[in-house]
Design a protein around this motif. Structure first.
Motif, PDB file in Angstrom:
ATOM      1  N   ARG A 118      -8.587   8.636  -6.091  1.00  6.59           N
ATOM      2  CA  ARG A 118      -7.682   8.323  -4.981  1.00  6.59           C
ATOM      3  C   ARG A 118      -6.284   8.758  -5.376  1.00  6.59           C
ATOM      4  NH1 ARG A 118      -6.735   3.156  -1.254  1.00  6.59           N
ATOM      5  NH2 ARG A 118      -4.465   3.128  -1.194  1.00  6.59           N
ATOM      6  N   LEU A 119      -5.585   9.359  -4.414  1.00  7.06           N
ATOM      7  CA  LEU A 119      -4.216   9.813  -4.655  1.00  7.06           C
ATOM      8  C   LEU A 119      -3.264   8.995  -3.795  1.00  7.06           C
ATOM      9  CD1 LEU A 119      -2.331  11.927  -6.026  1.00  7.06           C
ATOM     10  CD2 LEU A 119      -2.644  13.338  -3.969  1.00  7.06           C
ATOM     11  N   ASP A 120      -2.266   8.358  -4.428  1.00  6.17           N
ATOM     12  CA  ASP A 120      -1.288   7.525  -3.731  1.00  6.17           C
ATOM     13  C   ASP A 120       0.101   8.118  -3.872  1.00  6.17           C
ATOM     14  OD1 ASP A 120      -3.038   5.440  -2.895  1.00  6.17           O
ATOM     15  OD2 ASP A 120      -3.042   4.649  -4.935  1.00  6.17           O
ATOM     16  N   ASP A 121       0.800   8.197  -2.758  1.00 10.40           N
ATOM     17  CA  ASP A 121       2.215   8.550  -2.784  1.00 10.40           C
ATOM     18  C   ASP A 121       2.994   7.240  -2.853  1.00 10.40           C
ATOM     19  OD1 ASP A 121       4.776   9.380  -2.501  1.00 10.40           O
ATOM     20  OD2 ASP A 121       4.519  10.332  -0.549  1.00 10.40           O
ATOM     21  N   LEU A 122       3.444   6.863  -4.042  1.00 10.56           N
ATOM     22  CA  LEU A 122       4.108   5.587  -4.268  1.00 10.56           C
ATOM     23  C   LEU A 122       5.627   5.717  -4.340  1.00 10.56           C
ATOM     24  CD1 LEU A 122       1.643   4.050  -6.872  1.00 10.56           C
ATOM     25  CD2 LEU A 122       1.941   3.373  -4.485  1.00 10.56           C
ATOM     26  N   GLY A 162       1.954  12.776  -5.712  1.00 12.45           N
ATOM     27  CA  GLY A 162       1.608  11.369  -5.784  1.00 12.45           C
ATOM     28  C   GLY A 162       1.055  10.997  -7.140  1.00 12.45           C
ATOM     29  N   GLU A 205      -8.428   9.679  -0.251  1.00 15.67           N
ATOM     30  CA  GLU A 205      -9.533   9.775  -1.200  1.00 15.67           C
ATOM     31  C   GLU A 205      -9.823  11.252  -1.448  1.00 15.67           C
ATOM     32  OE1 GLU A 205     -12.700   7.587   0.625  1.00 15.67           O
ATOM     33  OE2 GLU A 205     -12.075   5.680  -0.278  1.00 15.67           O
ATOM     34  N   SER A 223       0.021  -0.070  -5.613  1.00 13.82           N
ATOM     35  CA  SER A 223      -0.655  -0.349  -4.350  1.00 13.82           C
ATOM     36  C   SER A 223      -1.506  -1.603  -4.503  1.00 13.82           C
ATOM     37  CB  SER A 223      -1.534   0.836  -3.954  1.00 13.82           C
ATOM     38  OG  SER A 223      -2.166   0.602  -2.724  1.00 13.82           O
ATOM     39  N   ARG A 274       0.864  -1.181   0.000  1.00 13.98           N
ATOM     40  CA  ARG A 274       0.000   0.000   0.000  1.00 13.98           C
ATOM     41  C   ARG A 274       0.895   1.224   0.000  1.00 13.98           C
ATOM     42  NH1 ARG A 274      -0.783   2.976   4.543  1.00 13.98           N
ATOM     43  NH2 ARG A 274      -0.296   2.120   6.591  1.00 13.98           N
ATOM     44  N   ALA A 275       0.356   2.300  -0.510  1.00 18.52           N
ATOM     45  CA  ALA A 275       1.144   3.529  -0.608  1.00 18.52           C
ATOM     46  C   ALA A 275       1.542   4.012   0.779  1.00 18.52           C
ATOM     47  CB  ALA A 275       0.339   4.599  -1.330  1.00 18.52           C
ATOM     48  N   ARG A 297       1.594   6.965   1.664  1.00 22.06           N
ATOM     49  CA  ARG A 297       0.516   7.914   1.961  1.00 22.06           C
ATOM     50  C   ARG A 297      -0.549   7.773   0.888  1.00 22.06           C
ATOM     51  NH1 ARG A 297       2.608  13.917   2.457  1.00 22.06           N
ATOM     52  NH2 ARG A 297       3.796  13.286   0.598  1.00 22.06           N
ATOM     53  N   TYR A 298      -1.795   7.848   1.290  1.00 18.83           N
ATOM     54  CA  TYR A 298      -2.877   7.816   0.305  1.00 18.83           C
ATOM     55  C   TYR A 298      -4.094   8.531   0.874  1.00 18.83           C
ATOM     56  CZ  TYR A 298      -4.911   4.009   3.075  1.00 18.83           C
ATOM     57  OH  TYR A 298      -5.435   3.265   4.091  1.00 18.83           O
TER      58      TYR A 298
END
Length: 374
Positions: free
Chosen positions: A209-213, A188, A87, A281, A81-82, A84-85
């Motif tokens: 959804r925004l993911d910091d990958l 992200g 919605e 993620s 999982r990211a 940070r993430y």
């Protein structure tokens, strides 16, 4: 029967008897020649030329007990999982007028993701700014009249209050206008958008959804028996079917303080650098967590023999095999730990143990040396 015939019969019987006696003597002489006592001198001592040099030897292969470093590991599985993430939702009700990003493409902090219709909010801001300007002018006139003592000081204070109220109205109008533009709260990768341009949304509508990958987290369970040695900073090797030839380094960043009373395990989180964006993620991964390492005396499994409750090896010293009881411990492919009973450098039999007897003479024939040693 005539006398001549009787004489002939006696001669034949005598010849047969003599032949049997001679054969018996020859057979007995052969037995005596192969007897262990053959060649003994008078008094039971062996003749000098026939002494044996130590008895029959059993050919065996050996190796020496070695100190090896064995890592204690735990196998686990988890999903990425990211780090940070979030919605992404709208702060106001309205109609989507534009979508400014491409799903899967990285965006920086404060990048515009969506815009809502803002005609009314712009008009409200213009009106608030006009009211602020009006209040500002009134306050300036009041100050001049107050200085000329034409207007009372109380009237000026009322104008100041009106000025503050108008300024607050401008701030609120600007905030409502800003809410019509939906920004990325951090850098992200946004996912698919859940709405299209023209859709009516509310504050409860999830837009994407925004993911910091830049890094991904793995959460997995570890048996409670390892709670005392699992700690932040340990490393794990992580693999996934998507990259069969790649091993990812996962560093433990968090260890839960609670053990689950049902499955008797505790949670651990590890972080994997994902600066190349290889891991999404939600990907399933397998981990091998290295808890600690320990130097221990080990021998090949082939050297160890189990007889009921006892375990032993054959130690070779001075050309003879000695049966040594040992206590075994951890294992790794092909090797077993000797907790007690052996020291580093002890020579143990690895092949031929079934033929060896305690105290018997052995001949060491090791394949790696290409010859034999005594």
């Amino acid at each position: 029967m005539s006398i001549v015939k009787q004489i002939l019969v006696l001669l034949v019987l005598s010849a047969v008897a003599y032949g049997g006696y001679a054969g018996y003597g020859h057979w007995k002489a052969g037995i005596a020649a192969t007897s262990p006592d053959a060649g003994k001198q008078a008094g039971g001592k062996p003749a000098a030329g026939n002494r044996r040099r130590g008895g029959r030897q059993t050919s065996v292969e050996t190796t020496k007990a070695q100190v090896r470093t064995l890592a204690r590991t735990v196998e686990a599985v988890g999903n990425t999982r990211a780090v940070r993430y979030v919605e992404i939702r709208s702060k106001a009700d309205g109609t989507i007028t534009e979508i400014r990003y491409k799903p899967g493409s990285r965006v920086e902090k404060d990048a515009v993701l969506f815009t809502l219709d803002d005609t009314i909010e712009k008009a409200d801001l213009a009106q608030a700014e006009a009211e602020l300007l009006k209040a500002d002018l009134a306050l300036k006139r009041g100050d001049k009249l107050s200085q000329s003592r034409i207007t009372a000081r109380a009237s000026v204070e009322e104008l100041q209050a009106a000025m503050s109220a108008a300024s607050a109205q401008v701030d609120r109008a600007r905030s409502r206008l800003a809410d019509r533009t939906i920004l990325a709260p951090f850098g992200g990768t946004p996912g698919f958008h859940a709405v299209d341009a023209g859709a009516r949304v509310t504050r409860d509508t999830v837009l994407t959804r925004l993911d910091d990958l830049s890094s991904v987290l793995l959460e997995f369970a570890v048996p409670e028996e390892y709670f005392a040695i699992a700690r932040v900073g340990l490393h794990a090797r992580a693999t996934t079917a998507a990259y069969p030839d790649r091993v990812f380094d996962a560093k433990i960043t968090q260890v839960d303080s609670t053990v689950d009373p049902i499955n008797r395990s505790f949670r651990v989180r590890a972080e994997i650098d994902n600066s190349d964006g290889a891991l999404p993620s939600g990907m399933f991964m397998q981990l091998t967590l290295e808890l600690d390492s320990q130097a221990m005396v080990m021998v090949p499994e082939a050297a160890v023999t189990v007889e009921g409750p006892n375990t032993h090896v054959f130690v070779v010293a001075d050309g003879k095999a000695r049966k040594q009881t040992v206590t075994i411990g951890a294992r790794e492919p092909g090797f077993v730990q000797i907790v007690d009973g052996l020291s580093e450098g002890d020579e143990v039999v690895t092949h031929g143990t079934s033929k060896v007897r305690p105290g018997a003479a052995v001949k060491v024939v090791n394949a790696e040396t290409g010859g034999s040693t005594q």
